[in-house]
Design a protein around this motif. Structure first.
Motif, PDB file in Angstrom:
ATOM      1  N   HIS A 139       5.911 -12.627   3.057  1.00 22.41           N
ATOM      2  CA  HIS A 139       4.401 -12.647   2.323  1.00 22.41           C
ATOM      3  C   HIS A 139       3.860 -11.306   2.592  1.00 22.41           C
ATOM      4  O   HIS A 139       4.052 -10.628   3.384  1.00 22.41           O
ATOM      5  N   TYR A 140       2.869 -11.053   1.534  1.00 20.42           N
ATOM      6  CA  TYR A 140       2.315  -9.800   1.523  1.00 20.42           C
ATOM      7  C   TYR A 140       0.805  -9.720   1.276  1.00 20.42           C
ATOM      8  O   TYR A 140       0.387 -10.727   0.455  1.00 20.42           O
ATOM      9  N   VAL A 141       0.199  -8.727   1.688  1.00 23.27           N
ATOM     10  CA  VAL A 141      -1.233  -8.517   1.431  1.00 23.27           C
ATOM     11  C   VAL A 141      -1.157  -7.264   0.729  1.00 23.27           C
ATOM     12  O   VAL A 141      -0.407  -6.253   0.920  1.00 23.27           O
ATOM     13  N   SER A 142      -2.338  -6.836   0.109  1.00 23.59           N
ATOM     14  CA  SER A 142      -2.372  -5.333  -0.462  1.00 23.59           C
ATOM     15  C   SER A 142      -2.156  -4.257   0.406  1.00 23.59           C
ATOM     16  O   SER A 142      -1.881  -3.119   0.192  1.00 23.59           O
ATOM     17  N   SER A 143      -3.090  -4.527   1.494  1.00 26.92           N
ATOM     18  CA  SER A 143      -3.092  -3.310   2.492  1.00 26.92           C
ATOM     19  C   SER A 143      -3.643  -4.026   3.914  1.00 26.92           C
ATOM     20  O   SER A 143      -4.271  -5.136   3.969  1.00 26.92           O
ATOM     21  N   PRO A 144      -3.450  -3.076   4.947  1.00 30.66           N
ATOM     22  CA  PRO A 144      -4.017  -3.563   6.336  1.00 30.66           C
ATOM     23  C   PRO A 144      -5.647  -3.919   6.390  1.00 30.66           C
ATOM     24  O   PRO A 144      -5.839  -4.546   7.274  1.00 30.66           O
ATOM     25  N   ASP A 145      -6.343  -3.301   5.084  1.00 31.75           N
ATOM     26  CA  ASP A 145      -7.752  -3.497   5.438  1.00 31.75           C
ATOM     27  C   ASP A 145      -8.234  -4.786   4.505  1.00 31.75           C
ATOM     28  O   ASP A 145      -9.314  -4.999   4.657  1.00 31.75           O
ATOM     29  N   ASP A 146      -7.136  -5.560   3.946  1.00 26.30           N
ATOM     30  CA  ASP A 146      -7.320  -6.816   3.279  1.00 26.30           C
ATOM     31  C   ASP A 146      -7.534  -8.104   4.580  1.00 26.30           C
ATOM     32  O   ASP A 146      -6.755  -8.822   4.371  1.00 26.30           O
ATOM     33  N   LEU A 147      -8.482  -7.819   5.231  1.00 25.24           N
ATOM     34  CA  LEU A 147      -8.575  -8.815   6.307  1.00 25.24           C
ATOM     35  C   LEU A 147      -8.687 -10.302   5.818  1.00 25.24           C
ATOM     36  O   LEU A 147      -8.341 -11.501   6.326  1.00 25.24           O
ATOM     37  N   ASP A 148      -9.624 -10.675   4.807  1.00 30.29           N
ATOM     38  CA  ASP A 148      -9.802 -11.827   4.187  1.00 30.29           C
ATOM     39  C   ASP A 148      -8.389 -12.176   3.841  1.00 30.29           C
ATOM     40  O   ASP A 148      -8.066 -13.457   3.904  1.00 30.29           O
ATOM     41  N   GLY A 149      -7.512 -11.435   3.116  1.00 32.59           N
ATOM     42  CA  GLY A 149      -6.040 -11.838   2.779  1.00 32.59           C
ATOM     43  C   GLY A 149      -5.322 -12.056   4.058  1.00 32.59           C
ATOM     44  O   GLY A 149      -4.496 -13.114   3.893  1.00 32.59           O
ATOM     45  N   VAL A 150      -5.505 -11.528   5.089  1.00 31.68           N
ATOM     46  CA  VAL A 150      -4.746 -11.803   6.294  1.00 31.68           C
ATOM     47  C   VAL A 150      -5.135 -12.924   6.972  1.00 31.68           C
ATOM     48  O   VAL A 150      -4.293 -14.066   7.253  1.00 31.68           O
TER      49      VAL A 150
ATOM     50  N   GLU B 131       0.760  -1.187   0.061  1.00 31.99           N
ATOM     51  CA  GLU B 131      -0.152  -0.157  -0.111  1.00 31.99           C
ATOM     52  C   GLU B 131       0.898   1.324   0.033  1.00 31.99           C
ATOM     53  O   GLU B 131       0.384   2.320  -0.695  1.00 31.99           O
ATOM     54  N   ARG B 132       1.904   1.269   0.561  1.00 29.51           N
ATOM     55  CA  ARG B 132       2.737   2.402   0.856  1.00 29.51           C
ATOM     56  C   ARG B 132       3.934   2.456  -0.322  1.00 29.51           C
ATOM     57  O   ARG B 132       4.557   3.439  -0.278  1.00 29.51           O
ATOM     58  N   GLY B 133       3.964   1.728  -1.248  1.00 29.15           N
ATOM     59  CA  GLY B 133       4.518   1.650  -2.320  1.00 29.15           C
ATOM     60  C   GLY B 133       6.131   1.265  -2.079  1.00 29.15           C
ATOM     61  O   GLY B 133       6.915   1.686  -3.014  1.00 29.15           O
ATOM     62  N   TYR B 134       6.451   0.503  -0.925  1.00 31.40           N
ATOM     63  CA  TYR B 134       7.712   0.289  -0.718  1.00 31.40           C
ATOM     64  C   TYR B 134       8.087  -0.954  -1.552  1.00 31.40           C
ATOM     65  O   TYR B 134       7.122  -1.590  -2.243  1.00 31.40           O
ATOM     66  N   SER B 135       9.498  -1.103  -1.884  1.00 31.36           N
ATOM     67  CA  SER B 135       9.924  -2.253  -2.752  1.00 31.36           C
ATOM     68  C   SER B 135       9.752  -3.498  -1.559  1.00 31.36           C
ATOM     69  O   SER B 135       9.902  -3.493  -0.553  1.00 31.36           O
ATOM     70  N   ARG B 136       9.200  -4.558  -2.441  1.00 32.76           N
ATOM     71  CA  ARG B 136       9.150  -5.792  -1.513  1.00 32.76           C
ATOM     72  C   ARG B 136      10.185  -6.613  -1.772  1.00 32.76           C
ATOM     73  O   ARG B 136      10.612  -6.865  -2.938  1.00 32.76           O
ATOM     74  N   ARG B 137      10.714  -6.992  -0.451  1.00 33.57           N
ATOM     75  CA  ARG B 137      12.070  -7.812  -0.732  1.00 33.57           C
ATOM     76  C   ARG B 137      11.531  -9.430  -0.694  1.00 33.57           C
ATOM     77  O   ARG B 137      10.615  -9.631  -0.294  1.00 33.57           O
ATOM     78  N   SER B 138      12.137  -9.927  -1.732  1.00 36.49           N
ATOM     79  CA  SER B 138      11.637 -11.111  -2.114  1.00 36.49           C
ATOM     80  C   SER B 138      12.343 -12.248  -1.276  1.00 36.49           C
ATOM     81  O   SER B 138      13.793 -12.122  -1.400  1.00 36.49           O
TER      82      SER B 138
END
Length: 195
Positions: A92-103, A80-87
């Motif tokens: 693991h990642y979800v799109s944003s903290p309000d993606d409760l189903d993803g969490v 969500e904040r546009g930071y680079s995702r370290r592989s």
């Protein structure tokens, strides 16, 4: 399956399937409680981070001498904040903290793909509620508690007692058998179920 719980002056065991609520001040020093919970008596653990990136969680684990080879980290803010995702295999990642189903889905995946003693730390329910809403987070908490029970795992759920009103705190408190209360001056009390 029982798990060690050592917090403050309390050392006891809790059965698999137990959720532990950590009530704390907004800027309370929860890292020690969190890392003590994660490193005791566990084969694998998952940190659900809503306030810091996966790399920052990793640095916290290093600082408190937690065995990172057992760690999985769910980073809910970097995308969500546009930071680079370290592989890394354990990030693991979800799109944003309000993606409760993803969490919830990521927690289910972690519990289903690891055997033995598993712990989950959710830091924090307060932050999830900031992005989503209290009702959604309450429902997600029930789902996560059900997953812990199903997989005989244990979880630590952070909730700030300064942000929410008494009714919200009581509502969440009623979901948990064990409650850790961290005061502004750093005192820790642990409420355990009555025998």
């Amino acid at each position: 399956m029982d798990y060690t719980l050592a917090v403050g002056d309390t050392e006891t065991t809790i059965p698999g399937g137990t959720g532990v609520l950590l009530l704390h001040p907004s800027i309370g020093e929860t890292d020690r409680i969190d890392t003590d919970f994660l490193k005791a008596d566990t084969d694998n653990f998952l940190v659900v981070s809503t306030r810091t990136t996966a790399r920052e969680v990793e640095q916290k684990l290093e600082h408190y001498d937690v065995d990172e080879s057992r760690a999985e980290i769910l980073d809910t803010i970097s995308v969500e904040r546009g930071y680079s995702r370290r592989s890394a295999d354990h990030f693991h990642y979800v799109s944003s903290p309000d993606d409760l189903d993803g969490v919830v889905s990521q927690i289910e995946s972690f519990l289903g793909s690891h055997a033995g003693k598993r712990r989950v730390s959710i830091d924090s329910l307060t932050e999830l509620a900031y992005y989503a809403d209290v009702d959604g987070v309450y429902d997600a908490t029930i789902e996560i508690l059900d997953l812990l029970d199903e997989h005989e795992a244990v979880g630590l759920f952070h909730l700030s007692h300064e942000v929410h009103d008494a009714a919200v705190l009581e509502r969440f408190r009623d979901l948990f058998d064990v409650v850790i209360d961290l005061t502004d001056d750093g005192e820790v009390t642990v409420e355990l179920p009555e025998e």
